[in-house]
Design a protein around this motif. Structure first.
Motif, PDB file in Angstrom:
ATOM      1  N   ASN A  42       0.871  -1.121  -0.009  1.00 45.21           N
ATOM      2  CA  ASN A  42      -0.132  -0.071  -0.024  1.00 45.21           C
ATOM      3  C   ASN A  42       0.663   1.295   0.197  1.00 45.21           C
ATOM      4  N   SER A  43       2.076   1.208  -0.505  1.00 49.15           N
ATOM      5  CA  SER A  43       2.884   2.470  -0.443  1.00 49.15           C
ATOM      6  C   SER A  43       3.147   2.898  -1.520  1.00 49.15           C
ATOM      7  N   THR A  44       3.086   4.255  -1.674  1.00 49.79           N
ATOM      8  CA  THR A  44       3.352   5.048  -2.902  1.00 49.79           C
ATOM      9  C   THR A  44       5.115   5.590  -3.003  1.00 49.79           C
ATOM     10  N   PRO A  45       5.396   5.305  -4.176  1.00 48.95           N
ATOM     11  CA  PRO A  45       6.898   5.761  -4.210  1.00 48.95           C
ATOM     12  C   PRO A  45       7.157   7.237  -3.681  1.00 48.95           C
ATOM     13  N   GLU A  46       6.235   8.001  -3.630  1.00 52.56           N
ATOM     14  CA  GLU A  46       6.529   9.342  -2.872  1.00 52.56           C
ATOM     15  C   GLU A  46       6.842   8.942  -1.370  1.00 52.56           C
ATOM     16  N   GLU A  47       5.906   8.252  -0.877  1.00 51.33           N
ATOM     17  CA  GLU A  47       5.803   8.013   0.536  1.00 51.33           C
ATOM     18  C   GLU A  47       7.328   7.127   1.004  1.00 51.33           C
ATOM     19  N   LEU A  48       7.708   6.222   0.214  1.00 53.24           N
ATOM     20  CA  LEU A  48       8.842   5.502   0.393  1.00 53.24           C
ATOM     21  C   LEU A  48      10.036   6.509   0.294  1.00 53.24           C
ATOM     22  N   GLN A  49      10.014   7.519  -0.852  1.00 55.08           N
ATOM     23  CA  GLN A  49      11.255   8.480  -1.118  1.00 55.08           C
ATOM     24  C   GLN A  49      11.272   9.375   0.301  1.00 55.08           C
ATOM     25  N   THR A  50      10.046   9.796   0.786  1.00 52.94           N
ATOM     26  CA  THR A  50      10.063  10.697   2.098  1.00 52.94           C
ATOM     27  C   THR A  50      10.491  10.324   3.116  1.00 52.94           C
ATOM     28  N   LEU A  51      10.278   8.761   3.438  1.00 52.58           N
ATOM     29  CA  LEU A  51      10.747   8.298   4.436  1.00 52.58           C
ATOM     30  C   LEU A  51      12.330   7.980   4.265  1.00 52.58           C
ATOM     31  N   HIS A  52      12.745   7.578   3.266  1.00 48.76           N
ATOM     32  CA  HIS A  52      14.178   7.443   2.788  1.00 48.76           C
ATOM     33  C   HIS A  52      14.828   8.817   3.084  1.00 48.76           C
ATOM     34  N   SER A  53      14.227   9.919   2.398  1.00 43.89           N
ATOM     35  CA  SER A  53      14.932  10.998   2.699  1.00 43.89           C
ATOM     36  C   SER A  53      15.082  11.785   4.106  1.00 43.89           C
ATOM     37  N   SER A  54      13.957  11.367   4.883  1.00 43.38           N
ATOM     38  CA  SER A  54      14.033  11.631   6.491  1.00 43.38           C
ATOM     39  C   SER A  54      15.086  10.980   7.165  1.00 43.38           C
ATOM     40  N   ASN A  55      15.181   9.601   6.925  1.00 40.67           N
ATOM     41  CA  ASN A  55      16.303   8.691   7.567  1.00 40.67           C
ATOM     42  C   ASN A  55      17.601   9.268   7.091  1.00 40.67           C
ATOM     43  N   LYS A  56      17.722   9.681   5.802  1.00 41.75           N
ATOM     44  CA  LYS A  56      19.033   9.924   5.293  1.00 41.75           C
ATOM     45  C   LYS A  56      19.577  11.418   5.902  1.00 41.75           C
ATOM     46  N   GLU A  57      18.457  12.296   5.963  1.00 44.12           N
ATOM     47  CA  GLU A  57      19.043  13.424   6.735  1.00 44.12           C
ATOM     48  C   GLU A  57      19.124  13.394   8.227  1.00 44.12           C
ATOM     49  N   MET A  58      18.520  12.487   8.905  1.00 45.07           N
ATOM     50  CA  MET A  58      18.978  12.091  10.402  1.00 45.07           C
ATOM     51  C   MET A  58      20.464  11.653  10.462  1.00 45.07           C
ATOM     52  N   ILE A  59      20.673  10.601   9.433  1.00 46.05           N
ATOM     53  CA  ILE A  59      21.912   9.781   9.614  1.00 46.05           C
ATOM     54  C   ILE A  59      23.277  10.759   9.041  1.00 46.05           C
ATOM     55  N   THR A  60      22.734  11.623   8.153  1.00 40.85           N
ATOM     56  CA  THR A  60      23.737  12.768   7.901  1.00 40.85           C
ATOM     57  C   THR A  60      24.045  13.549   8.772  1.00 40.85           C
ATOM     58  N   ARG A  61      23.147  14.213   9.528  1.00 43.00           N
ATOM     59  CA  ARG A  61      23.285  15.072  10.735  1.00 43.00           C
ATOM     60  C   ARG A  61      24.047  14.448  11.890  1.00 43.00           C
ATOM     61  N   LEU A  62      23.644  13.253  12.109  1.00 45.88           N
ATOM     62  CA  LEU A  62      24.420  12.610  13.457  1.00 45.88           C
ATOM     63  C   LEU A  62      25.769  12.397  12.876  1.00 45.88           C
ATOM     64  N   THR A  63      26.124  12.195  11.751  1.00 50.38           N
ATOM     65  CA  THR A  63      27.428  11.765  11.261  1.00 50.38           C
ATOM     66  C   THR A  63      28.325  13.065  11.153  1.00 50.38           C
ATOM     67  N   VAL A  64      27.784  14.176  10.785  1.00 45.91           N
ATOM     68  CA  VAL A  64      28.415  15.566  10.883  1.00 45.91           C
ATOM     69  C   VAL A  64      28.536  15.860  12.227  1.00 45.91           C
ATOM     70  N   GLU A  65      27.537  15.860  12.991  1.00 45.53           N
ATOM     71  CA  GLU A  65      27.773  16.088  14.564  1.00 45.53           C
ATOM     72  C   GLU A  65      29.014  15.400  15.247  1.00 45.53           C
ATOM     73  N   ILE A  66      28.901  14.163  14.992  1.00 45.42           N
ATOM     74  CA  ILE A  66      30.016  13.177  15.412  1.00 45.42           C
ATOM     75  C   ILE A  66      31.494  13.616  14.922  1.00 45.42           C
ATOM     76  N   LYS A  67      31.587  13.886  13.587  1.00 47.31           N
ATOM     77  CA  LYS A  67      32.658  14.044  13.104  1.00 47.31           C
ATOM     78  C   LYS A  67      33.248  15.514  13.600  1.00 47.31           C
ATOM     79  N   ALA A  68      32.252  16.488  13.520  1.00 44.18           N
ATOM     80  CA  ALA A  68      32.762  17.623  14.344  1.00 44.18           C
ATOM     81  C   ALA A  68      33.189  17.670  15.442  1.00 44.18           C
ATOM     82  N   ALA A  69      32.572  17.048  16.048  1.00 41.45           N
ATOM     83  CA  ALA A  69      32.877  17.122  17.706  1.00 41.45           C
ATOM     84  C   ALA A  69      34.154  16.094  18.121  1.00 41.45           C
ATOM     85  N   ARG A  70      34.270  14.980  17.424  1.00 40.53           N
ATOM     86  CA  ARG A  70      35.326  14.168  17.943  1.00 40.53           C
ATOM     87  C   ARG A  70      36.431  13.730  16.817  1.00 40.53           C
ATOM     88  N   VAL A  71      36.265  13.992  15.688  1.00 36.86           N
ATOM     89  CA  VAL A  71      37.141  13.471  14.336  1.00 36.86           C
ATOM     90  C   VAL A  71      37.992  14.666  13.703  1.00 36.86           C
TER      91      VAL A  71
END
Length: 130
Positions: A42-71
């Protein structure tokens, strides 16, 4: 006098903590078990893309935060020194890379449940660091 000592000691300890430490610990202790690769009918491609983009944004934000603080300011000799806990940092960054690959796989396989699962797992960590 004891109260002043405790206050100063607490201030010094808090000042020594890196901002990324809480995020690193949360990622390294996160219990995540990938689900089965089932397609959501029952999923539309737009819905899947929105979930994917949201997850990708969280992953990117956490990665940047950790790298800035510790690496970012890491010296090469610190990588091999266990006193800095850098192995925990790289373990957390590796977990984020794994989440990113899993996120891409779930989008490719149109697995809505998997995308939702990743979002639910990372959301509390993202909110903690906000």
């Amino acid at each position: 006098m004891l109260k002043k000592f405790v206050f100063i000691f607490t201030f010094v300890i808090a000042g020594c903590a890196n901002p990324g430490d809480e995020t690193v610990e949360a990622l390294n202790t996160l219990e995540f078990h990938p689900g089965t690769m089932s397609q959501a009918l029952n999923s539309t491609p737009e819905e899947l893309q929105t979930l994917h983009s949201s997850n990708k944004e969280m992953i990117t934000r956490l990665t940047v935060e950790i790298k800035a603080a510790r690496v970012d300011n890491l010296r090469s000799v610190d990588v091999f020194d266990n006193r800095y806990g850098i192995d925990d940092v790289f373990q957390a960054l590796t977990r984020l890379e794994e989440f990113n690959e899993l996120n891409n796989t779930y989008l490719k396989n149109q697995n809505k449940d998997g995308l939702v699962q990743i979002g639910k797992a990372l959301k509390p960590i993202k909110e903690k660091t906000s």
